[in-house]
Design a protein around this motif. Structure first.
Motif, PDB file in Angstrom:
ATOM      1  N   MET A 125      20.909 -52.369 -55.552  1.00 51.36           N
ATOM      2  CA  MET A 125      22.227 -52.334 -56.210  1.00 51.36           C
ATOM      3  C   MET A 125      22.433 -50.974 -56.863  1.00 51.36           C
ATOM      4  O   MET A 125      21.539 -50.442 -57.517  1.00 51.36           O
ATOM      5  N   SER A 126      23.620 -50.398 -56.672  1.00 45.54           N
ATOM      6  CA  SER A 126      23.898 -49.081 -57.227  1.00 45.54           C
ATOM      7  C   SER A 126      24.265 -49.195 -58.697  1.00 45.54           C
ATOM      8  O   SER A 126      24.595 -50.275 -59.207  1.00 45.54           O
ATOM      9  N   PHE A 127      24.217 -48.039 -59.398  1.00 43.83           N
ATOM     10  CA  PHE A 127      24.631 -48.023 -60.797  1.00 43.83           C
ATOM     11  C   PHE A 127      26.083 -48.466 -60.941  1.00 43.83           C
ATOM     12  O   PHE A 127      26.455 -49.103 -61.915  1.00 43.83           O
ATOM     13  N   ALA A 128      26.913 -48.116 -59.945  1.00 42.03           N
ATOM     14  CA  ALA A 128      28.326 -48.485 -60.019  1.00 42.03           C
ATOM     15  C   ALA A 128      28.497 -49.995 -60.107  1.00 42.03           C
ATOM     16  O   ALA A 128      29.414 -50.496 -60.774  1.00 42.03           O
ATOM     17  N   ASP A 129      27.623 -50.760 -59.451  1.00 35.15           N
ATOM     18  CA  ASP A 129      27.717 -52.219 -59.477  1.00 35.15           C
ATOM     19  C   ASP A 129      27.387 -52.793 -60.853  1.00 35.15           C
ATOM     20  O   ASP A 129      27.741 -53.929 -61.156  1.00 35.15           O
ATOM     21  N   LYS A 130      26.686 -52.023 -61.672  1.00 32.50           N
ATOM     22  CA  LYS A 130      26.270 -52.511 -62.982  1.00 32.50           C
ATOM     23  C   LYS A 130      27.298 -52.205 -64.074  1.00 32.50           C
ATOM     24  O   LYS A 130      27.082 -52.523 -65.239  1.00 32.50           O
ATOM     25  N   VAL A 131      28.388 -51.561 -63.676  1.00 26.77           N
ATOM     26  CA  VAL A 131      29.430 -51.187 -64.631  1.00 26.77           C
ATOM     27  C   VAL A 131      30.483 -52.289 -64.703  1.00 26.77           C
ATOM     28  O   VAL A 131      30.973 -52.759 -63.675  1.00 26.77           O
ATOM     29  N   LEU A 132      30.833 -52.707 -65.916  1.00 28.36           N
ATOM     30  CA  LEU A 132      31.961 -53.618 -66.104  1.00 28.36           C
ATOM     31  C   LEU A 132      33.178 -52.763 -66.403  1.00 28.36           C
ATOM     32  O   LEU A 132      33.362 -52.293 -67.525  1.00 28.36           O
ATOM     33  N   ALA A 133      33.981 -52.536 -65.375  1.00 27.94           N
ATOM     34  CA  ALA A 133      35.152 -51.672 -65.530  1.00 27.94           C
ATOM     35  C   ALA A 133      36.403 -52.490 -65.836  1.00 27.94           C
ATOM     36  O   ALA A 133      37.153 -52.182 -66.760  1.00 27.94           O
ATOM     37  N   VAL A 134      36.632 -53.546 -65.057  1.00 24.48           N
ATOM     38  CA  VAL A 134      37.801 -54.407 -65.257  1.00 24.48           C
ATOM     39  C   VAL A 134      37.355 -55.611 -66.087  1.00 24.48           C
ATOM     40  O   VAL A 134      36.506 -56.392 -65.647  1.00 24.48           O
ATOM     41  N   ASN A 135      37.909 -55.751 -67.271  1.00 20.35           N
ATOM     42  CA  ASN A 135      37.457 -56.832 -68.162  1.00 20.35           C
ATOM     43  C   ASN A 135      38.593 -57.723 -68.637  1.00 20.35           C
ATOM     44  O   ASN A 135      38.433 -58.481 -69.592  1.00 20.35           O
ATOM     45  N   ASP A 136      39.741 -57.658 -67.948  1.00 18.78           N
ATOM     46  CA  ASP A 136      40.873 -58.490 -68.366  1.00 18.78           C
ATOM     47  C   ASP A 136      41.246 -59.553 -67.331  1.00 18.78           C
ATOM     48  O   ASP A 136      42.322 -60.126 -67.378  1.00 18.78           O
ATOM     49  N   ASN A 137      40.316 -59.821 -66.375  1.00 18.02           N
ATOM     50  CA  ASN A 137      40.632 -60.763 -65.303  1.00 18.02           C
ATOM     51  C   ASN A 137      39.634 -61.912 -65.216  1.00 18.02           C
ATOM     52  O   ASN A 137      39.531 -62.561 -64.174  1.00 18.02           O
ATOM     53  N   LEU A 138      38.912 -62.180 -66.307  1.00 17.04           N
ATOM     54  CA  LEU A 138      37.974 -63.292 -66.277  1.00 17.04           C
ATOM     55  C   LEU A 138      38.726 -64.618 -66.417  1.00 17.04           C
ATOM     56  O   LEU A 138      39.758 -64.674 -67.101  1.00 17.04           O
ATOM     57  N   PRO A 139      38.212 -65.699 -65.820  1.00 20.03           N
ATOM     58  CA  PRO A 139      38.929 -66.985 -65.848  1.00 20.03           C
ATOM     59  C   PRO A 139      38.697 -67.768 -67.149  1.00 20.03           C
ATOM     60  O   PRO A 139      38.429 -68.981 -67.117  1.00 20.03           O
ATOM     61  N   ILE A 140      38.809 -67.094 -68.284  1.00 21.38           N
ATOM     62  CA  ILE A 140      38.641 -67.733 -69.584  1.00 21.38           C
ATOM     63  C   ILE A 140      39.916 -68.521 -69.898  1.00 21.38           C
ATOM     64  O   ILE A 140      41.020 -68.013 -69.729  1.00 21.38           O
ATOM     65  N   ARG A 141      39.764 -69.734 -70.365  1.00 21.19           N
ATOM     66  CA  ARG A 141      40.918 -70.594 -70.634  1.00 21.19           C
ATOM     67  C   ARG A 141      41.705 -70.060 -71.831  1.00 21.19           C
ATOM     68  O   ARG A 141      41.193 -69.903 -72.921  1.00 21.19           O
TER      69      ARG A 141
ATOM     70  N   ILE B  52      35.154 -45.395 -70.078  1.00 22.09           N
ATOM     71  CA  ILE B  52      35.051 -44.337 -71.078  1.00 22.09           C
ATOM     72  C   ILE B  52      36.402 -43.621 -71.188  1.00 22.09           C
ATOM     73  O   ILE B  52      36.985 -43.205 -70.185  1.00 22.09           O
ATOM     74  N   SER B  53      36.880 -43.541 -72.416  1.00 17.98           N
ATOM     75  CA  SER B  53      38.146 -42.847 -72.671  1.00 17.98           C
ATOM     76  C   SER B  53      37.856 -41.596 -73.490  1.00 17.98           C
ATOM     77  O   SER B  53      36.905 -41.550 -74.271  1.00 17.98           O
ATOM     78  N   ALA B  54      38.685 -40.616 -73.300  1.00 19.44           N
ATOM     79  CA  ALA B  54      38.625 -39.388 -74.102  1.00 19.44           C
ATOM     80  C   ALA B  54      39.965 -38.695 -73.942  1.00 19.44           C
ATOM     81  O   ALA B  54      40.556 -38.710 -72.852  1.00 19.44           O
ATOM     82  N   PHE B  55      40.457 -38.133 -75.022  1.00 22.64           N
ATOM     83  CA  PHE B  55      41.776 -37.487 -75.026  1.00 22.64           C
ATOM     84  C   PHE B  55      42.860 -38.463 -74.543  1.00 22.64           C
ATOM     85  O   PHE B  55      43.766 -38.096 -73.803  1.00 22.64           O
ATOM     86  N   ASP B  56      42.712 -39.731 -74.941  1.00 26.88           N
ATOM     87  CA  ASP B  56      43.696 -40.780 -74.639  1.00 26.88           C
ATOM     88  C   ASP B  56      43.822 -41.075 -73.151  1.00 26.88           C
ATOM     89  O   ASP B  56      44.862 -41.569 -72.697  1.00 26.88           O
ATOM     90  N   CYS B  57      42.769 -40.800 -72.381  1.00 24.57           N
ATOM     91  CA  CYS B  57      42.768 -41.106 -70.952  1.00 24.57           C
ATOM     92  C   CYS B  57      41.464 -41.809 -70.581  1.00 24.57           C
ATOM     93  O   CYS B  57      40.443 -41.620 -71.232  1.00 24.57           O
ATOM     94  N   ILE B  58      41.520 -42.610 -69.515  1.00 24.31           N
ATOM     95  CA  ILE B  58      40.329 -43.243 -68.963  1.00 24.31           C
ATOM     96  C   ILE B  58      39.814 -42.375 -67.822  1.00 24.31           C
ATOM     97  O   ILE B  58      40.582 -41.964 -66.942  1.00 24.31           O
ATOM     98  N   TRP B  59      38.500 -42.109 -67.824  1.00 23.24           N
ATOM     99  CA  TRP B  59      37.899 -41.221 -66.837  1.00 23.24           C
ATOM    100  C   TRP B  59      37.009 -42.005 -65.880  1.00 23.24           C
ATOM    101  O   TRP B  59      36.480 -43.057 -66.234  1.00 23.24           O
ATOM    102  N   HIS B  60      36.825 -41.461 -64.679  1.00 27.13           N
ATOM    103  CA  HIS B  60      35.996 -42.141 -63.687  1.00 27.13           C
ATOM    104  C   HIS B  60      35.132 -41.111 -62.974  1.00 27.13           C
ATOM    105  O   HIS B  60      35.292 -39.896 -63.153  1.00 27.13           O
ATOM    106  N   GLY B  61      34.204 -41.624 -62.141  1.00 24.24           N
ATOM    107  CA  GLY B  61      33.268 -40.740 -61.462  1.00 24.24           C
ATOM    108  C   GLY B  61      33.265 -40.919 -59.961  1.00 24.24           C
ATOM    109  O   GLY B  61      33.947 -41.786 -59.403  1.00 24.24           O
ATOM    110  N   GLU B  62      32.469 -40.095 -59.320  1.00 17.89           N
ATOM    111  CA  GLU B  62      32.280 -40.195 -57.879  1.00 17.89           C
ATOM    112  C   GLU B  62      31.502 -41.469 -57.541  1.00 17.89           C
ATOM    113  O   GLU B  62      30.949 -42.132 -58.421  1.00 17.89           O
ATOM    114  N   GLN B  63      31.489 -41.803 -56.246  1.00 19.58           N
ATOM    115  CA  GLN B  63      30.750 -42.962 -55.734  1.00 19.58           C
ATOM    116  C   GLN B  63      31.194 -44.271 -56.378  1.00 19.58           C
ATOM    117  O   GLN B  63      30.399 -45.185 -56.591  1.00 19.58           O
ATOM    118  N   GLY B  64      32.489 -44.352 -56.713  1.00 23.13           N
ATOM    119  CA  GLY B  64      33.015 -45.601 -57.246  1.00 23.13           C
ATOM    120  C   GLY B  64      32.649 -45.910 -58.675  1.00 23.13           C
ATOM    121  O   GLY B  64      32.841 -47.041 -59.141  1.00 23.13           O
TER     122      GLY B  64
END
Length: 367
Positions: free
Chosen positions: A1-17, A64-76
């Motif tokens: 499993m890649s490091f990218a798979d261990k990242v929780l990026a989207v956290n507003d779509n869980l099926p919490i009641r 990770i946010s900085a300067f009021d923006c969300i940043w991302h990396g290579e390889q997803g």
């Protein structure tokens, strides 16, 4: 499993009641539980709050946010591995220390998972409560240009960059846009003086003028507790942002508490003490990432000038950062968390599935 798979990026779509829309901020998402689930959890877990208190699941991401923006990396890579767990672990540690030393409670009632808090509803004080022990960052840039008054506080002449201030300074700013306050622009994150707050305490959501002194006491004492603890692991607490709010105690009375996160690499500057003694600044906080971005792009004014926000957002959207940059940030976060807490920060193999499982099996919050 890649490091990218261990990242929780989207956290507003869980099926919490929940009956309400999920509130998603830059880093945390908030799921307001149903009235029935709130009451059930309060009874089952004996939380020290009134039985009709609204509860929420607060789920941190690895974005990770900085300067009021969300940043991302290579390889997803859509975030920084271990960042969320490190931030929560640090905040949990400081909240526990505050409570031990009789300062104030937080809004956290339970910690089901390293990325999750169960919190009670709080009414926020509309202040970004900033405490400074050194002159650096935006304060230094303004001082270097000739400004000598900050939030109603007069600074002496002859200060040098990154030097320790004679006294810890409280330099508050607005949390959100506040309207109708004389002398305070209707904009987010505007510096205000103590007099501004005292003259308009209700507009800032204080119950009384007396609570201004209480917030200052909790701010400076909390800063002191963290500063002393960091010194024991050879770190300097440079400056930080606290947030406060009101919650109901078990008897239904309002009490002022710490809320959101405290003393983390996202909300604070933390320097290595040994390096500082040798006149070197080594950042153990997100400020290191901010400085990297300023050096990475050819026109740093885009990141510093709020009038160039469209260009800044394009930079963040169109530029994937090298993986090793994000992994260096991961090491910064996890290593400072381990220094502070004395505990290893483990990277989840599949953080979303872990969170779903614990909220389903132990809290019955997922159908």
């Amino acid at each position: 499993m890649s490091f990218a798979d261990k990242v929780l990026a989207v956290n507003d779509n869980l099926p919490i009641r929940t009956d309400l829309p999920v509130h998603s901020g830059k880093v945390r998402s908030v799921y307001w539980l149903t009235e029935q689930d709130s009451r059930r959890l309060i009874e089952e877990h004996n939380y020290p709050v009134p039985k009709d208190t609204p509860l929420a699941i607060m789920l941190i991401s690895d974005r990770i946010s900085a300067f009021d923006c969300i940043w991302h990396g290579e390889q997803g890579m859509q975030g920084v591995p271990g960042k969320g767990a490190a931030l929560n672990a640090i905040s949990n540690h400081w909240f526990g220390l505050f409570k031990e030393q009789g300062l104030a409670d937080s809004h956290i009632l339970d910690i089901p998972h390293p990325l999750v808090w169960i919190v009670q509803k709080a009414r926020p004080v509309m202040i970004e409560a900033i405490c400074r022990q050194y002159i650096t960052g935006s304060m230094w840039r303004a001082y270097e240009k000739g400004e000598r008054e900050f939030c109603g506080i007069r600074l002496e002449e002859g200060l040098s960059k990154d030097s320790k201030l004679a006294n810890i300074l409280i330099t508050p700013s607005t949390k959100g846009v506040l309207k109708g306050i004389e002398g305070v622009p209707e904009a987010d994150d505007v510096n205000v003086s103590r007099q501004d707050i005292a003259d308009n305490f209700a507009a800032f959501n204080f119950n009384s003028a007396d609570d201004i002194a209480l917030y200052e006491k909790l701010l400076t004492e909390g800063f002191g507790v963290i500063s002393q603890a960091l010194a024991k692991v050879e770190q300097i607490f440079v400056d930080t942002k606290f947030e406060f709010g009101y919650v109901k105690d078990v008897n239904g009375n309002d009490k002022l508490i710490y809320m959101d996160e405290v003393g983390t690499p996202d909300s604070s500057r933390i320097w290595d003490a040994k390096q500082y003694a040798q006149s070197k600044i080594v950042e153990n906080s997100k400020e290191g990432f901010r400085q990297l971005l300023l050096n990475h792009f050819p026109d740093p004014d885009i990141l510093l000038n709020k009038e160039r926000m469209d260009e800044r957002e394009a930079l963040a959207r169109d530029n994937a950062l090298p993986v090793d940059v994000l992994m260096d940030i991961s090491n910064t976060y996890t290593q400072i968390a381990e220094k502070i807490t004395g505990q290893k920060i483990a990277l989840s193999e599949n953080p979303k599935e872990e969170v779903i499982a614990v909220l389903r099996d132990k809290y019955q919050l997922i159908d």
